[in-house]
Design an enzyme around this catalytic site. Structure first.
Site, short mmCIF file in Angstrom:
data_model
loop_
_atom_site.label_atom_id
_atom_site.label_comp_id
_atom_site.label_asym_id
_atom_site.label_seq_id
_atom_site.Cartn_x
_atom_site.Cartn_y
_atom_site.Cartn_z
N SER A 289 -43.12 50.02 40.35
CA SER A 289 -42.55 48.74 40.76
C SER A 289 -43.61 47.66 40.91
O SER A 289 -43.28 46.47 40.96
CB SER A 289 -41.73 48.89 42.05
OG SER A 289 -42.46 49.57 43.04
N THR B 172 -39.89 49.81 46.57
CA THR B 172 -39.24 51.11 46.31
C THR B 172 -40.30 52.20 46.39
O THR B 172 -41.30 52.14 45.67
CB THR B 172 -38.59 51.12 44.92
OG1 THR B 172 -39.59 50.83 43.94
CG2 THR B 172 -37.49 50.09 44.83
N HIS C 123 -59.31 49.92 53.20
CA HIS C 123 -59.98 48.68 52.82
C HIS C 123 -61.50 48.80 52.83
O HIS C 123 -62.19 47.96 52.24
CB HIS C 123 -59.51 47.54 53.72
CG HIS C 123 -58.09 47.13 53.46
ND1 HIS C 123 -57.04 47.56 54.24
CD2 HIS C 123 -57.53 46.38 52.46
CE1 HIS C 123 -55.91 47.07 53.77
NE2 HIS C 123 -56.17 46.36 52.69
N HIS D 280 -44.09 46.81 54.59
CA HIS D 280 -43.14 46.66 55.70
C HIS D 280 -42.47 45.28 55.68
O HIS D 280 -43.12 44.26 55.45
CB HIS D 280 -43.86 46.83 57.03
CG HIS D 280 -44.12 48.26 57.41
ND1 HIS D 280 -45.12 49.00 56.83
CD2 HIS D 280 -43.49 49.08 58.30
CE1 HIS D 280 -45.12 50.22 57.36
NE2 HIS D 280 -44.13 50.29 58.24
N HIS E 137 -49.05 48.72 46.03
CA HIS E 137 -48.12 47.68 45.57
C HIS E 137 -46.89 48.29 44.90
O HIS E 137 -45.87 47.61 44.74
CB HIS E 137 -48.82 46.72 44.60
CG HIS E 137 -49.70 45.72 45.29
ND1 HIS E 137 -49.35 44.41 45.46
CD2 HIS E 137 -50.92 45.86 45.87
CE1 HIS E 137 -50.31 43.77 46.10
NE2 HIS E 137 -51.28 44.62 46.36
N ASP E 138 -46.97 49.54 44.51
CA ASP E 138 -45.83 50.27 43.94
C ASP E 138 -44.97 50.87 45.06
O ASP E 138 -43.75 50.89 44.95
CB ASP E 138 -46.37 51.38 43.02
CG ASP E 138 -45.28 52.20 42.34
OD1 ASP E 138 -44.10 51.95 42.58
OD2 ASP E 138 -45.63 53.11 41.57
N ARG F 225 -51.10 47.25 64.08
CA ARG F 225 -49.91 47.69 63.35
C ARG F 225 -49.57 49.15 63.67
O ARG F 225 -48.41 49.50 63.84
CB ARG F 225 -50.11 47.52 61.85
CG ARG F 225 -50.05 46.09 61.33
CD ARG F 225 -48.74 45.41 61.62
NE ARG F 225 -48.59 44.17 60.82
CZ ARG F 225 -47.80 43.18 61.16
NH1 ARG F 225 -47.10 43.24 62.29
NH2 ARG F 225 -47.71 42.10 60.39
#
Length: 804
Positions: free
Chosen positions: A227, A221, A368, A172, A167-168, A465
């Site tokens: 972030s 970022t 995951h 995409h 998450h930091d 993906r």
């Protein structure tokens, strides 16, 4: 000059042409002479498969050489690089909201909506997006059957931590105008929770660059700038700030605040769950604790603390070897050289390629399978049990802890109970057939954290993906990273069922193997929770995240951080330190382990008196010995190997694998041996024998110095006579047989684990109970081995060996 150097290079490299794997001839031909020589060192070690068993200082040297080669040949820029543009770093002594103005020569490097880079040139797979079908791959090779965990090595906090980092770093940008749909083929439709699902395609953007013409944008970022806590732009940052004393918003109960729709107020809220939310809240509290009126200083310090924890705490548990412990700690020591550290270097280094995280980095961080099926909630008001373990109260399905429902559940659970529960629960292993089923019917989120209408089958989507984003498939991926490719499924795994299923899905063509499947199937290095292939990307990019960032190099000083801020970073060593700062009673009462990322009831690591750079070397100087061993037919051998692998995955014992042993029963052992005489004896004896029927019907243990766990055979008359006859043959040739192996005292057994910690012996027995006894088969060969490690000197088949 080139007229002289060209022939000189050819002369020097000619003797090595046949030594170098044919797939590397082209890339080696493009290397400088020095790099060619360095490649030969790496390639030689790779062929022997020994780098992880080298003495620590030699292992570090190998990794540094390999990293140098990847820095030269595995960093590709995507998009145009501005020329002649430079800003004054003095004007920006802080991290900007959108990641700009970090690299003085490229103000947009690492910013929101910058391009993902590449470690491997893109491989167009638009004509193979559905070959084989992603839902078939997910169903037959990834979907969890029964959870395989990591034993005591890694817990659910560790699994949440890497999601916190994702998450930091990376996300995409999607093309909301292009919707794709996957449908389950009839052959597997009954096994799929979703028969079909829709999703947005990844947005493909022209780069304006001649080499890589299109790329994908990262809406987060990619700097290590926290972030996930602060957001990736000014608008998001405004949501999380109080604008009073530089502090961030947090509720009185130590959890995140929520807006009127129930969405958490945090730097990133897309596709999250309660574990990530708890870590976001913890580091909001960290920011507020360090904040000295100025927000910008607190962000610098909090980001550096997170980077340090990831490097010398989380990673050390992920890659639990002395070599990586030394390497990761070196990264965070002030200095300049490889063994002196990266953080605090006098200048940044990007090796001529603007900083970004890469498509390949995204692919190897598909983890995951670390997630459980249920969170085991603990009673934090009860009395600690053995090793500070709290009582178990109930199981909460993971699907109830995701998204908006997860935020509600976390408010009821509370921070302490959530963290202690995650700390005491092992996470899943990165293996085949271990991707949680609840991910196959998942509600995805928009950027604002709100639910999307269409559910997705995540493992199928992840296969798609990688193909959509032109990420090389497994074998080409290895090739481009200078790793020896596989030629057959047996090179990838020893598991017969896995080999059979791989052939069913991909046929005989190993080049079709998807990267994610290969990473899960690959044999793991002892202590590694990830594959070696994934580790190589980590080796390159983990250092790059630090070296390219001026706030970890040229601006890592008191002037930028303040004296108090720099001291805060330098004195914080682990996640435990942060927990102790904000919840001082939590770890004292409930944590027995050394690291907050290993299972909390695990025993502390014993102190190793051997200096770290000399470790492993000590193993090579252990006393040697010789043993005659009876080996088994392939089917029986595979049954025993499965038991070894299960115990190794749970970190109960890896000793037999480490010494490269083979499933066996020891018939005779001695510290000395006349090898020629023994060879003649065994050859003659084996020729007169027939394959020996064996039935292992019970489990036992030897409470000796090495705490052996074993399978015991039924002591049949044929087995006893076999051993008596072998001893008689050796006695006739004057070979002395020690007390342990004389016929009247010999105990036949097949070891399945050695050096089992006494505290985990009961757990090991429980694991082995899953074996369906009796396990039957035949003894088919006798061999002489030298140990340690185990090295076969000769072996002979008994009579005419049975066909497997």
């Amino acid at each position: 000059m080139s007229l002289v150097l060209g022939p000189l290079k050819a002369i020097l490299m000619a003797p090595f042409h046949n030594f170098i794997h044919k797939d590397f001839h082209q890339v080696v031909s493009r290397m400088t002479l020095i790099d060619k020589l360095l490649f030969l060192i790496v390639h030689f070690v790779d062929k022997l498969r020994i780098w992880h068993r080298l003495p620590v200082f030699l292992g570090l040297l190998y990794l540094e050489i390999r990293r140098h080669l990847h820095q030269q040949y595995n960093l590709f820029n995507v998009g145009r690089t501005p020329s002649g543009v430079r800003f004054n770093a003095v004007d920006y002594p802080y991290r900007t909201a959108d990641g700009k103005f970090n690299d003085p020569f490229n103000e947009g490097a690492g910013s929101e909506n910058s391009f993902f880079g590449r470690n491997v040139l893109p491989v167009n797979q638009k004509d193979k997006l559905l070959k084989p079908d992603p839902m078939v791959v997910a169903t037959k090779l990834l979907a969890r059957r029964k959870m395989i965990d990591t034993g005591k090595q890694f817990n659910i906090i560790a699994a949440s931590w890497i999601q916190f980092m994702i998450h930091d770093w990376i996300d995409h940008l999607e093309n909301t105008q292009q919707i794709e749909e996957l449908r389950a083929p009839e052959e597997i439709a009954s096994e799929c929770p979703l028969k079909s699902f829709k999703f947005y395609k990844t947005k493909e953007v022209p780069t304006g660059f001649y080499e890589i013409k299109t790329g994908h944008l990262n809406r987060r970022t990619p700097w290590w700038d926290a972030s996930a806590v602060y957001g990736s732009n000014k608008e998001w940052l405004k949501k999380v700030r109080t604008f009073k004393d530089g502090k961030l918003k947090i509720s009185k109960d130590g959890l995140l605040l929520h807006d009127e729709d129930g969405v958490a107020i945090a730097g990133d809220v897309r596709n999250s769950w309660a574990g990530v939310s708890a870590l976001q809240a913890l580091f909001v509290m960290e920011h507020n604790a360090v904040c000295d009126e100025l927000y910008r200083h607190a962000r610098l310090v909090t980001s550096a603390v997170i980077a340090k924890i990831h490097t010398i705490d989380w990673t050390v548990e992920l890659l639990k070897t002395d070599t990586l412990l030394a390497g990761m700690r070196a990264n965070c020591v002030i200095g300049g050289a490889i063994l002196s550290g990266i953080v605090g270097q006098k200048k940044t280094e990007n090796y001529g390629v603007p900083y970004s995280l890469t498509e390949e980095f995204v692919s190897v961080y598909r983890m995951h399978s670390l997630m459980p099926d249920n969170l085991l909630l603990r009673d934090v008001h009860g009395t600690p049990g053995p090793n500070k373990s709290p009582p178990l109260t109930k199981q909460v399905p993971m699907a109830n802890l995701v998204g908006l429902n997860g935020e509600k559940a976390l408010s009821e659970i509370g921070f302490t109970r959530q963290m202690v529960s995650m700390g005491h629960q092992a996470c899943g292993a990165l293996e085949l057939w271990n991707y949680p089923l609840w991910f196959r019917d998942l509600i995805p989120h928009d950027v604002d954290g709100k639910d999307r209408p269409d559910h997705v089958d995540l493992p199928s989507l992840e296969i798609y993906r990688d193909r959509e984003r032109s990420v090389a498939r497994y074998n080409e991926f290895r090739r481009e990273l200078l790793l020896i490719p596989i030629t057959k499924w047996e090179d990838l795994t020893d598991d017969e069922e896995a080999i059979k299923t791989l052939e069913e899905v991909y046929g005989e063509d190993v080049e079709e193997l998807d990267l994610l499947v290969g990473l899960m199937a690959e044999k793991k290095i002892k202590g590694f929770a990830i594959s070696e292939t994934a580790f190589i990307i980590f080796l390159l990019m983990a250092t790059r995240r630090l070296e390219a960032d001026r706030f970890f190099t040229s601006n890592f000083n008191e002037e930028t951080y303040t004296k108090k801020g720099l001291q805060w970073v330098n004195t914080t060593e682990s996640l435990k330190d942060v927990l102790d700062r904000h919840y001082p009673e939590m770890t004292t009462k409930w944590m027995n382990s050394d690291s907050a990322f290993s299972v909390w009831d695990a025993p502390p690591q014993p102190v190793n008196p051997i200096p770290i750079f000399l470790r492993e070397f000590a193993l090579e100087t252990m006393s040697q010995g010789y043993a005659l061993e009876l080996y088994f037919d392939p089917a029986l051998e595979n049954q025993v190997l499965k038991a070894w692998n299960v115990l190794a995955r749970r970190q109960i014992s890896t000793q037999l694998i480490d010494i490269e042993s083979r499933p066996h029963m020891t018939l005779f052992s001695s510290p000395f041996a006349d090898i020629t005489k023994l060879e003649n004896i065994v050859k003659n004896f084996a020729s007169k024998q027939e394959p020996l029927a064996l039935s292992f019907s019970s489990i036992g243990s030897l409470a000796n110095d090495i705490n052996t766990l074993f399978l015991a055979p039924t002591p049949s008359l044929s087995l006893i006579q076999f051993h008596v006859q072998l001893c008689d043959a050796m006695k006739k040739e004057g070979i002395e047989i020690g007390d342990e192996y004389r016929p009247d005292s010999w105990i036949p057994y097949c070891p399945v684990a050695e050096e089992v910690p006494k505290s985990r012996m009961a757990e090991a027995f429980t694991v082995l109970r899953d074996l369906k006894l009796p396990v039957t088969g035949y003894g088919t060969d006798i061999g002489l081995v030298e140990y340690t490690p185990s090295r076969e000197l000769f072996s002979f088949v008994l009579g005419n060996s049975l066909e497997p």
